[in-house]
Scaffold this motif. Structure first.
Motif, mmCIF file in Angstrom:
data_model
loop_
_atom_site.group_PDB
_atom_site.id
_atom_site.type_symbol
_atom_site.label_atom_id
_atom_site.label_comp_id
_atom_site.label_asym_id
_atom_site.label_seq_id
_atom_site.Cartn_x
_atom_site.Cartn_y
_atom_site.Cartn_z
ATOM 1 N N GLU A 115 41.308 25.648 34.170
ATOM 2 C CA GLU A 115 40.114 25.677 34.948
ATOM 3 C C GLU A 115 40.358 27.042 36.037
ATOM 4 O OE1 GLU A 115 38.161 23.399 38.617
ATOM 5 O OE2 GLU A 115 39.174 22.352 37.054
ATOM 6 N N TYR A 116 41.438 26.933 36.757
ATOM 7 C CA TYR A 116 41.778 27.726 37.863
ATOM 8 C C TYR A 116 41.944 29.165 37.499
ATOM 9 C CZ TYR A 116 40.996 23.966 41.162
ATOM 10 O OH TYR A 116 40.424 22.857 41.804
ATOM 11 N N LEU A 117 42.751 29.087 36.614
ATOM 12 C CA LEU A 117 43.312 30.643 36.177
ATOM 13 C C LEU A 117 41.836 31.174 35.580
ATOM 14 C CD1 LEU A 117 46.498 30.131 34.173
ATOM 15 C CD2 LEU A 117 46.221 31.139 36.287
ATOM 16 N N ILE A 118 41.127 30.641 34.588
ATOM 17 C CA ILE A 118 40.122 31.197 34.013
ATOM 18 C C ILE A 118 38.938 31.205 35.248
ATOM 19 C CG2 ILE A 118 38.317 30.772 32.196
ATOM 20 C CD1 ILE A 118 40.278 29.252 30.826
ATOM 21 N N ALA A 119 38.654 30.399 36.087
ATOM 22 C CA ALA A 119 37.762 30.488 36.948
ATOM 23 C C ALA A 119 37.976 31.870 38.071
ATOM 24 C CB ALA A 119 37.819 29.275 37.799
ATOM 25 N N VAL A 120 39.268 32.132 38.260
ATOM 26 C CA VAL A 120 39.410 33.320 39.200
ATOM 27 C C VAL A 120 38.907 34.322 38.376
ATOM 28 C CG1 VAL A 120 41.210 34.866 40.225
ATOM 29 C CG2 VAL A 120 41.410 32.252 40.715
ATOM 30 N N SER A 121 39.096 34.617 37.049
ATOM 31 C CA SER A 121 38.907 35.621 36.291
ATOM 32 C C SER A 121 37.284 35.699 36.240
ATOM 33 C CB SER A 121 39.474 35.752 34.836
ATOM 34 O OG SER A 121 40.982 35.559 34.871
ATOM 35 N N PHE A 122 36.620 34.656 35.942
ATOM 36 C CA PHE A 122 35.160 34.493 36.003
ATOM 37 C C PHE A 122 34.716 35.001 37.309
ATOM 38 C CE2 PHE A 122 31.350 32.028 36.628
ATOM 39 C CZ PHE A 122 30.741 32.229 35.773
ATOM 40 N N VAL A 123 35.066 34.600 38.563
ATOM 41 C CA VAL A 123 34.434 34.758 39.618
ATOM 42 C C VAL A 123 34.819 36.347 39.783
ATOM 43 C CG1 VAL A 123 34.488 34.812 42.148
ATOM 44 C CG2 VAL A 123 34.502 32.682 40.586
ATOM 45 N N ALA A 124 35.803 36.951 39.387
ATOM 46 C CA ALA A 124 36.230 38.281 39.603
ATOM 47 C C ALA A 124 35.355 39.160 38.778
ATOM 48 C CB ALA A 124 37.466 38.518 39.611
ATOM 49 N N SER A 125 35.109 38.627 37.534
ATOM 50 C CA SER A 125 34.097 39.444 36.664
ATOM 51 C C SER A 125 32.704 39.391 37.138
ATOM 52 C CB SER A 125 34.239 38.702 35.063
ATOM 53 O OG SER A 125 35.498 38.855 34.502
ATOM 54 N N GLY A 126 32.145 38.343 37.702
ATOM 55 C CA GLY A 126 30.844 38.389 38.173
ATOM 56 C C GLY A 126 30.832 39.290 39.437
ATOM 57 N N PHE A 127 31.682 39.389 40.274
ATOM 58 C CA PHE A 127 31.965 40.204 41.405
ATOM 59 C C PHE A 127 31.775 41.568 41.052
ATOM 60 C CE2 PHE A 127 34.178 43.056 44.194
ATOM 61 C CZ PHE A 127 33.910 42.688 45.444
ATOM 62 N N SER A 128 32.593 42.065 40.041
ATOM 63 C CA SER A 128 32.589 43.246 39.550
ATOM 64 C C SER A 128 31.239 43.659 39.036
ATOM 65 C CB SER A 128 33.587 43.565 38.228
ATOM 66 O OG SER A 128 33.421 44.672 37.516
ATOM 67 N N ALA A 129 30.495 42.894 38.004
ATOM 68 C CA ALA A 129 29.228 43.096 37.606
ATOM 69 C C ALA A 129 28.263 43.324 38.818
ATOM 70 C CB ALA A 129 28.745 42.112 36.776
ATOM 71 N N ASN A 130 28.315 42.592 39.749
ATOM 72 C CA ASN A 130 27.396 42.426 40.716
ATOM 73 C C ASN A 130 27.521 43.837 41.573
ATOM 74 O OD1 ASN A 130 25.336 40.191 41.240
ATOM 75 N ND2 ASN A 130 26.960 39.519 40.109
ATOM 76 N N LEU A 131 28.800 44.120 41.892
ATOM 77 C CA LEU A 131 29.172 45.333 42.736
ATOM 78 C C LEU A 131 28.647 46.597 41.838
ATOM 79 C CD1 LEU A 131 30.305 46.674 45.195
ATOM 80 C CD2 LEU A 131 32.472 46.585 43.917
ATOM 81 N N ARG A 132 28.935 46.908 40.616
ATOM 82 C CA ARG A 132 28.469 47.764 39.600
ATOM 83 C C ARG A 132 26.835 47.910 39.725
ATOM 84 N NH1 ARG A 132 29.891 46.568 34.961
ATOM 85 N NH2 ARG A 132 31.374 44.804 35.104
ATOM 86 N N GLY A 133 26.255 46.799 39.940
ATOM 87 C CA GLY A 133 24.673 46.718 39.794
ATOM 88 C C GLY A 133 24.203 47.235 41.071
ATOM 89 N N LEU A 134 25.052 47.106 42.334
ATOM 90 C CA LEU A 134 24.760 47.478 43.534
ATOM 91 C C LEU A 134 25.051 48.961 43.756
ATOM 92 C CD1 LEU A 134 23.985 46.776 46.593
ATOM 93 C CD2 LEU A 134 26.336 46.310 46.877
ATOM 94 N N LEU A 135 25.959 49.504 43.078
ATOM 95 C CA LEU A 135 26.211 50.763 43.325
ATOM 96 C C LEU A 135 25.333 51.657 42.052
ATOM 97 C CD1 LEU A 135 30.095 50.704 43.626
ATOM 98 C CD2 LEU A 135 28.454 50.958 45.407
ATOM 99 N N ALA A 162 40.199 43.257 38.856
ATOM 100 C CA ALA A 162 41.524 43.066 38.980
ATOM 101 C C ALA A 162 41.866 43.336 40.554
ATOM 102 C CB ALA A 162 42.409 44.039 38.228
ATOM 103 N N VAL A 163 41.120 44.462 41.043
ATOM 104 C CA VAL A 163 41.396 44.942 42.367
ATOM 105 C C VAL A 163 40.923 43.681 43.590
ATOM 106 C CG1 VAL A 163 40.781 46.324 44.438
ATOM 107 C CG2 VAL A 163 41.227 47.330 42.064
ATOM 108 N N VAL A 164 39.936 43.019 43.190
ATOM 109 C CA VAL A 164 39.419 42.171 44.155
ATOM 110 C C VAL A 164 40.127 40.876 44.277
ATOM 111 C CG1 VAL A 164 37.871 40.721 42.515
ATOM 112 C CG2 VAL A 164 37.320 41.011 44.976
ATOM 113 N N VAL A 165 40.859 40.513 43.009
ATOM 114 C CA VAL A 165 41.731 39.375 43.007
ATOM 115 C C VAL A 165 43.028 39.655 43.846
ATOM 116 C CG1 VAL A 165 43.478 38.217 41.488
ATOM 117 C CG2 VAL A 165 41.125 38.598 40.684
ATOM 118 N N VAL A 166 43.507 40.983 43.830
ATOM 119 C CA VAL A 166 44.686 41.121 44.547
ATOM 120 C C VAL A 166 44.550 41.327 45.858
ATOM 121 C CG1 VAL A 166 46.358 43.249 45.114
ATOM 122 C CG2 VAL A 166 45.574 42.689 42.643
ATOM 123 N N ILE A 167 43.350 41.772 46.314
ATOM 124 C CA ILE A 167 42.828 41.662 47.902
ATOM 125 C C ILE A 167 42.823 40.046 48.569
ATOM 126 C CG2 ILE A 167 40.745 42.166 49.517
ATOM 127 C CD1 ILE A 167 40.543 44.787 47.874
#
Length: 471
Positions: A115-135, A162-167
């Protein structure tokens, strides 16, 4: 000690009290409300309403959110009682180890790892999609190779994810109380952004988009669509949106006065989240025909832009992207505490259970971050959502049955709870059946991958038992 006796041996409560004694209790009700709302109201609210409407439900997506919410609320009642009696790091893994023994605790913990390993990846992927849509309106783009998971549209890895997970990992490594202050601010901003979307979206809602509210049932490549079958299939996908209350329980070892803090944080955050999800879903499908959201990972921003509210779209997406940090904070905080618990108990390498000079499990945090980045680079966004639900649902079934063992020990070797699940002993049976029904509604692929995951976990556990018996 015989093999059977070993796997059925129940863990001593005092051991967890001693092992978690160095974790600092700094989190209050407001911190857990922010943690819960921040984790539950995350990527899913900006993505899943459109995806599920297009794939399964049509305009009735809000009913899928409601069905999933009812099941989640019943499980949350169980979690609230468990967390008040056993406020230890590791949530369901620790509880089941105490109630049923090491082996069953490991099975639940193994589900929660997924749950948690995949959830972190899932949220980070959603973050990426929305940031790319914003830009995108500003013509700021990354090549497909660095914007998508492996094998998707020419992707090799999602660099932004990947970057947002590290931050987020760097922020968490500074300390729980410091992170909580950032979390609280971001959650308020995110709720304001959702409110802005609702207000503006209502101004362009077309009532005709709600007709028929429940389309006629038929099968598609994505599975059941329309009818109550589609609502049921949608609720299984959407259930991932509500699992954030587990992240509250996972941090109960750091709660001030957990007897009051835990039930208020778990149930309060779920109530706020359910309200926001249902309203956003209704507004979104009212703005455009549900089919327009097919394969759209940022439907909220897209709907605002297409309806002529480009400036509002930028504001909402900017705040929502920043606010997605709250979900990453919650998931990574809970996931690192779970890995710490495994190291603490020796079932995974003991160095994972070591705390640094600030009494933080940063070794577990580093491992979680690395694995999450790898998973997010390989698996596509939609598939991750179902795998998260599968892991959480298995854990929820165990915890629900665990309430029977808990009641027998309350007031004896375990303290009496400040909060109790109502309608006992009938309610746990009802909850178990409902959770199993949601699990069965997942795609066949998700269930197969879940089975493979548990086979790997059982094989590892048998190897662990063999290794420790030889020592």
């Amino acid at each position: 000690m015989s093999f059977l006796h070993r796997i059925m041996r129940k863990e001593d409560v005092s051991q967890y009290q001693n092992k978690d004694a160095h974790l600092e209790r700094t989190l209050r009700v407001k911190d857990f409300l922010a943690l819960g709302v921040g984790t539950i109201v995350s990527t899913a609210i900006f993505t899943l309403p459109g995806v599920v409407a297009a794939d399964h439900t049509g305009p009735s997506v809000s009913l899928s959110f409601l069905v999933a919410a009812i099941v989640a609320a019943m499980v949350a009642f169980v979690y609230a009682e468990m967390a008040t009696v056993m406020p230890f790091a590791g949530s369901a893994y620790t509880w089941i180890s105490i109630l049923f023994g090491e082996f069953f605790g490991w099975i639940v913990g193994w589900a929660l790892i997924a749950e948690y390993l995949i959830a972190v990846s899932f949220v980070a992927s959603g973050f990426s999609a929305n940031l790319r849509g914003l830009l995108d309106p500003f013509h700021v783009t990354l090549p497909n190779a660095l914007s998508n998971s492996l094998g998707t549209n020419g992707g090799i890895m999602d660099l932004i994810a990947a970057v947002v997970v590290v931050i987020t990992a760097l922020l968490l490594s500074c300390g729980t109380s410091e992170t909580a202050r950032v979390q609280n601010i971001l959650v308020v901003l995110k709720v304001l952004a959702i409110a802005l979307f609702i207000i503006v979206g209502l101004s362009v809602v077309d009532i005709s988009h709600y007709v028929p509210f429940i389309p006629e049932y038929h099968e598609t490549a994505a599975g059941a669509f329309g009818g109550w079958q589609g609502i049921y299939a949608g609720s299984s996908v959407i259930f991932v949106a509500y699992i954030g209350f587990d992240s509250i329980a996972a941090n109960s070892g750091e709660a001030i006065n957990p007897q009051k803090t835990m039930p208020r944080g778990i149930l309060g955050s779920l109530l706020i989240a359910v309200t926001l999800f249902i309203v956003v879903a209704l507004v979104l499908v009212g703005m455009f025909d549900y089919s327009a959201y097919k394969d759209n990972a940022e439907p909220v921003g897209w709907a605002l832009r297409m309806s002529g509210h480009g400036t509002v779209a930028v504001i909402v997406q900017a705040i929502s992207v920043i606010g997605m940090f709250t979900a990453l904070i919650g998931m990574m905080l809970a996931g690192s505490r779970l890995l710490y618990s495994f190291g603490r108990d020796g079932i995974l390498p003991s160095w994972l259970g070591k705390l640094n000079n600030k009494n933080l499990p940063n070794r577990a945090l580093i491992v979680l971050s690395i694995v999450a980045v790898i998973i997010g680079s390989v698996f596509p966004f939609g598939f991750l959502a179902q795998l998260i639900s599968a892991g959480a649902l298995v854990a929820f079934m165990f915890v629900t049955i665990g309430i029977y063992a808990l009641r027998k020990r309350e007031g004896k070797d375990l303290p009496l709870p400040a909060f109790k699940l109502p309608l006992y002993p009938v309610m746990p049976i009802i909850i178990f059946v409902c959770v199993f029904a949601v699990f069965w509604g997942l795609s066949g692929q998700a269930k197969v991958y879940t089975l493979i995951w548990f086979i790997i976990g059982i094989v590892y556990y048998l190897f662990y038992i063999f290794k420790t018996r030889k020592q």
